[in-house]
Motif scaffolding. Structure first.
Motif, PDB file in Angstrom:
ATOM      1  N   LEU A  37       0.838  -1.197   0.000  1.00  0.00           N
ATOM      2  CA  LEU A  37       0.000   0.000   0.000  1.00  0.00           C
ATOM      3  C   LEU A  37       0.871   1.244   0.000  1.00  0.00           C
ATOM      4  CD1 LEU A  37      -2.697   1.441   0.065  1.00  0.00           C
ATOM      5  CD2 LEU A  37      -2.779   1.037   2.547  1.00  0.00           C
ATOM      6  N   ASP A  38       0.896   1.903  -1.142  1.00  0.00           N
ATOM      7  CA  ASP A  38       1.669   3.132  -1.366  1.00  0.00           C
ATOM      8  C   ASP A  38       0.854   4.319  -0.884  1.00  0.00           C
ATOM      9  OD1 ASP A  38       2.965   5.383  -2.531  1.00  0.00           O
ATOM     10  OD2 ASP A  38       2.107   4.951  -4.502  1.00  0.00           O
ATOM     11  N   ASN A  39       1.459   5.131  -0.014  1.00  0.00           N
ATOM     12  CA  ASN A  39       0.734   6.299   0.474  1.00  0.00           C
ATOM     13  C   ASN A  39       1.042   7.559  -0.338  1.00  0.00           C
ATOM     14  OD1 ASN A  39       3.280   6.983   1.396  1.00  0.00           O
ATOM     15  ND2 ASN A  39       2.617   7.470   3.470  1.00  0.00           N
ATOM     16  N   THR A  40       1.730   7.433  -1.436  1.00  0.00           N
ATOM     17  CA  THR A  40       2.065   8.498  -2.397  1.00  0.00           C
ATOM     18  C   THR A  40       3.245   9.373  -1.985  1.00  0.00           C
ATOM     19  OG1 THR A  40       0.521  10.263  -1.693  1.00  0.00           O
ATOM     20  CG2 THR A  40      -0.343   8.583  -3.227  1.00  0.00           C
ATOM     21  N   LYS A  41       3.926   9.060  -0.907  1.00  0.00           N
ATOM     22  CA  LYS A  41       5.106   9.829  -0.517  1.00  0.00           C
ATOM     23  C   LYS A  41       6.284   9.431  -1.410  1.00  0.00           C
ATOM     24  CE  LYS A  41       5.597  12.133   2.655  1.00  0.00           C
ATOM     25  NZ  LYS A  41       5.539  13.533   2.974  1.00  0.00           N
ATOM     26  N   PRO A  42       7.220  10.361  -1.656  1.00  0.00           N
ATOM     27  CA  PRO A  42       8.398  10.008  -2.459  1.00  0.00           C
ATOM     28  C   PRO A  42       9.131   8.800  -1.863  1.00  0.00           C
ATOM     29  CG  PRO A  42       8.303  12.381  -2.128  1.00  0.00           C
ATOM     30  CD  PRO A  42       7.231  11.776  -1.251  1.00  0.00           C
ATOM     31  N   ASN A  43       9.476   7.879  -2.721  1.00  0.00           N
ATOM     32  CA  ASN A  43      10.212   6.651  -2.409  1.00  0.00           C
ATOM     33  C   ASN A  43       9.388   5.588  -1.697  1.00  0.00           C
ATOM     34  OD1 ASN A  43      12.642   6.896  -3.726  1.00  0.00           O
ATOM     35  ND2 ASN A  43      13.651   7.924  -2.021  1.00  0.00           N
ATOM     36  N   ALA A  44       8.086   5.790  -1.537  1.00  0.00           N
ATOM     37  CA  ALA A  44       7.262   4.745  -0.927  1.00  0.00           C
ATOM     38  C   ALA A  44       7.248   3.494  -1.806  1.00  0.00           C
ATOM     39  CB  ALA A  44       5.845   5.243  -0.669  1.00  0.00           C
ATOM     40  N   VAL A  45       7.020   3.657  -3.103  1.00  0.00           N
ATOM     41  CA  VAL A  45       6.950   2.497  -3.991  1.00  0.00           C
ATOM     42  C   VAL A  45       8.292   1.765  -4.069  1.00  0.00           C
ATOM     43  CG1 VAL A  45       6.564   1.731  -6.383  1.00  0.00           C
ATOM     44  CG2 VAL A  45       4.955   3.304  -5.295  1.00  0.00           C
ATOM     45  N   PRO A  46       9.407   2.459  -4.283  1.00  0.00           N
ATOM     46  CA  PRO A  46      10.679   1.714  -4.292  1.00  0.00           C
ATOM     47  C   PRO A  46      10.948   0.983  -2.971  1.00  0.00           C
ATOM     48  CG  PRO A  46      11.005   3.883  -5.256  1.00  0.00           C
ATOM     49  CD  PRO A  46       9.616   3.863  -4.679  1.00  0.00           C
ATOM     50  N   PHE A 145       4.676  -1.432  14.786  1.00  0.00           N
ATOM     51  CA  PHE A 145       4.960  -1.041  13.405  1.00  0.00           C
ATOM     52  C   PHE A 145       6.466  -0.935  13.238  1.00  0.00           C
ATOM     53  CE2 PHE A 145       3.637   2.566  15.966  1.00  0.00           C
ATOM     54  CZ  PHE A 145       4.651   3.497  15.804  1.00  0.00           C
ATOM     55  N   ALA A 146       6.915  -0.987  12.008  1.00  0.00           N
ATOM     56  CA  ALA A 146       8.340  -1.023  11.708  1.00  0.00           C
ATOM     57  C   ALA A 146       8.893   0.385  11.529  1.00  0.00           C
ATOM     58  CB  ALA A 146       8.592  -1.849  10.455  1.00  0.00           C
ATOM     59  N   ALA A 147      10.118   0.572  11.979  1.00  0.00           N
ATOM     60  CA  ALA A 147      10.770   1.882  11.893  1.00  0.00           C
ATOM     61  C   ALA A 147      11.977   1.819  10.958  1.00  0.00           C
ATOM     62  CB  ALA A 147      11.218   2.336  13.274  1.00  0.00           C
ATOM     63  N   ALA A 148      11.900   2.571   9.877  1.00  0.00           N
ATOM     64  CA  ALA A 148      13.038   2.732   8.964  1.00  0.00           C
ATOM     65  C   ALA A 148      13.804   3.981   9.384  1.00  0.00           C
ATOM     66  CB  ALA A 148      12.548   2.875   7.529  1.00  0.00           C
ATOM     67  N   ARG A 149      15.096   3.943   9.194  1.00  0.00           N
ATOM     68  CA  ARG A 149      15.898   5.120   9.547  1.00  0.00           C
ATOM     69  C   ARG A 149      15.508   6.294   8.651  1.00  0.00           C
ATOM     70  NH1 ARG A 149      21.183   6.749   8.193  1.00  0.00           N
ATOM     71  NH2 ARG A 149      21.495   4.828   7.040  1.00  0.00           N
ATOM     72  N   HIS A 150      15.335   7.458   9.269  1.00  0.00           N
ATOM     73  CA  HIS A 150      14.989   8.693   8.561  1.00  0.00           C
ATOM     74  C   HIS A 150      16.254   9.280   7.940  1.00  0.00           C
ATOM     75  CE1 HIS A 150      12.258  12.036   7.804  1.00  0.00           C
ATOM     76  NE2 HIS A 150      13.235  12.840   8.114  1.00  0.00           N
ATOM     77  N   PRO A 151      16.169   9.877   6.758  1.00  0.00           N
ATOM     78  CA  PRO A 151      15.013  10.092   5.884  1.00  0.00           C
ATOM     79  C   PRO A 151      14.816   8.922   4.930  1.00  0.00           C
ATOM     80  CG  PRO A 151      16.890  11.187   4.920  1.00  0.00           C
ATOM     81  CD  PRO A 151      17.367  10.546   6.217  1.00  0.00           C
ATOM     82  N   VAL A 152      13.698   8.964   4.219  1.00  0.00           N
ATOM     83  CA  VAL A 152      13.421   7.983   3.175  1.00  0.00           C
ATOM     84  C   VAL A 152      13.224   8.694   1.836  1.00  0.00           C
ATOM     85  CG1 VAL A 152      11.810   6.207   2.372  1.00  0.00           C
ATOM     86  CG2 VAL A 152      12.426   6.331   4.792  1.00  0.00           C
ATOM     87  N   ALA A 153      12.515   9.803   1.843  1.00  0.00           N
ATOM     88  CA  ALA A 153      12.113  10.482   0.606  1.00  0.00           C
ATOM     89  C   ALA A 153      13.274  10.902  -0.289  1.00  0.00           C
ATOM     90  CB  ALA A 153      11.257  11.697   0.935  1.00  0.00           C
ATOM     91  N   SER A 154      14.399  11.251   0.281  1.00  0.00           N
ATOM     92  CA  SER A 154      15.497  11.812  -0.506  1.00  0.00           C
ATOM     93  C   SER A 154      16.568  10.800  -0.897  1.00  0.00           C
ATOM     94  CB  SER A 154      16.159  12.941   0.299  1.00  0.00           C
ATOM     95  OG  SER A 154      16.672  12.421   1.522  1.00  0.00           O
ATOM     96  N   LYS A 158      20.128   2.602  -4.113  1.00  0.00           N
ATOM     97  CA  LYS A 158      20.972   1.794  -3.224  1.00  0.00           C
ATOM     98  C   LYS A 158      20.606   2.040  -1.757  1.00  0.00           C
ATOM     99  CE  LYS A 158      25.704   0.925  -1.836  1.00  0.00           C
ATOM    100  NZ  LYS A 158      27.000   1.529  -1.672  1.00  0.00           N
ATOM    101  N   GLN A 159      20.377   3.274  -1.392  1.00  0.00           N
ATOM    102  CA  GLN A 159      20.015   3.601  -0.011  1.00  0.00           C
ATOM    103  C   GLN A 159      18.637   3.049   0.363  1.00  0.00           C
ATOM    104  OE1 GLN A 159      20.688   7.779  -0.751  1.00  0.00           O
ATOM    105  NE2 GLN A 159      22.378   7.829   0.732  1.00  0.00           N
ATOM    106  N   ILE A 160      17.714   3.070  -0.584  1.00  0.00           N
ATOM    107  CA  ILE A 160      16.387   2.487  -0.349  1.00  0.00           C
ATOM    108  C   ILE A 160      16.525   0.990  -0.100  1.00  0.00           C
ATOM    109  CG2 ILE A 160      14.198   1.869  -1.496  1.00  0.00           C
ATOM    110  CD1 ILE A 160      14.164   4.666  -0.373  1.00  0.00           C
ATOM    111  N   ARG A 161      17.344   0.326  -0.908  1.00  0.00           N
ATOM    112  CA  ARG A 161      17.577  -1.109  -0.714  1.00  0.00           C
ATOM    113  C   ARG A 161      18.141  -1.375   0.679  1.00  0.00           C
ATOM    114  NH1 ARG A 161      20.642  -1.792  -4.802  1.00  0.00           N
ATOM    115  NH2 ARG A 161      18.890  -1.973  -6.214  1.00  0.00           N
ATOM    116  N   GLU A 162      19.072  -0.534   1.127  1.00  0.00           N
ATOM    117  CA  GLU A 162      19.653  -0.683   2.465  1.00  0.00           C
ATOM    118  C   GLU A 162      18.595  -0.482   3.551  1.00  0.00           C
ATOM    119  OE1 GLU A 162      22.821   2.185   2.361  1.00  0.00           O
ATOM    120  OE2 GLU A 162      24.098   0.904   1.122  1.00  0.00           O
ATOM    121  N   ARG A 163      17.711   0.499   3.376  1.00  0.00           N
ATOM    122  CA  ARG A 163      16.642   0.731   4.359  1.00  0.00           C
ATOM    123  C   ARG A 163      15.717  -0.483   4.436  1.00  0.00           C
ATOM    124  NH1 ARG A 163      19.262   4.894   5.090  1.00  0.00           N
ATOM    125  NH2 ARG A 163      18.424   6.921   5.673  1.00  0.00           N
TER     126      ARG A 163
END
Length: 179
Positions: A37-46, A145-154, A158-163
Motif C-alpha cells: 500500500l503506497d501512500n504516495t510519498k516520495p520513495n514509498a513504492v521503491p 509497526f516497523a521503523a526505517a531510519r529517517h530520511p526515506v524520501a530523498s 541503493k540507499q532504499i535497498r539498504e533501508r
C-alpha cells in the motif's frame, strides 16, 4: 492543575470501536500474496518493492499487488482497504516520513488488521511518536509497526535497498515469521 490531555484523531476515525486484536498470522509467507500500500510519498513504492523482494528471498513470499491510496495524510478509503484485504494474504504499507503520513500509515495497518489481514506499517524513526499516538487514538496502543531510519524520501536506489534490508527483522517479526 490540569489533567491529562485528550488525543484527538485528525483523520476523524476516532469514533470506531477499539479493537487491539491482531489478525491471525500465517504459519509462513511461502507463496502468499503480499499487498503493497503506497501512500504516495516520495520513495514509498521503491521501498515497498524492495521489502517485497526481501520477503520473497527470505521467506518465500509469492507475488505482490501494488495499491495506491488517495492522499498520504489520511487513512486509505474503506473500499480500497476491503479490496486489499480480499485480495492479499498480508500487507505492507509505507512510508510514514512526516507527522500526518506516519499517523495515517499506522491507521492503515490497524484498519487492515481489523479486516482480518496481517499488516506491517513502515514509518521513519523520526516519527515514531506520531505513529504511536495514532495507534493509541485508534484503540490499539500496543500496535507494533516497523521503523526505517529517517530520511526515506530523498534517498537513491541503493540507499532504499539498504533501508529495506535494515527494516526486515521488524517486518518479519510483526508478521510472525522467523527471520
Amino acid at each position: 492543575m490540569t489533567g491529562p490531555e485528550k488525543l484527538l484523531d485528525p483523520t476523524g476515525l476516532d469514533d470506531r470501536a477499539a479493537d487491539d486484536t491482531l489478525a491471525p498470522r500465517p504459519p509462513g509467507l511461502r507463496g502468499l500474496t503480499v499487498g503493497l500500500l503506497d501512500n504516495t510519498k516520495p520513495n514509498a513504492v521503491p521501498l515497498l518493492r524492495e521489502i517485497h523482494a526481501e520477503l520473497r528471498g527470505r521467506a518465500g513470499a509469492g507475488t505482490s499487488i501494488l495499491y495506491t491510496k488517495d492522499y498520504f495524510g489520511m487513512p486509505a478509503a474503506d473500499d480500497l482497504l476491503k479490496r486489499i484485504a480480499g485480495e492479499c494474504d498480508v500487507v505492507v504499507t509505507a512510508v510514514g516520513d512526516c507527522g500526518s503520513c506516519s499517523a495515517a500509515t499506522v491507521a492503515d495497518g490497524i484498519l487492515l488488521e481489523r479486516l482480518g489481514t496481517p499488516a506491517v506499517s513502515v514509518v521513519s524513526d523520526s516519527f515514531l511518536v506520531s505513529g504511536g499516538a495514532m495507534a493509541k487514538v485508534q484503540g490499539f496502543p500496543g500496535y507494533a509497526f516497523a521503523a526505517a531510519r529517517h530520511p526515506v524520501a530523498s534517498l537513491d536506489e541503493k540507499q532504499i535497498r539498504e533501508r529495506a534490508r535494515a527494516v526486515m527483522p521488524e517486518v518479519l517479526r510483526i508478521l510472525g515469521v522467523d527471520s
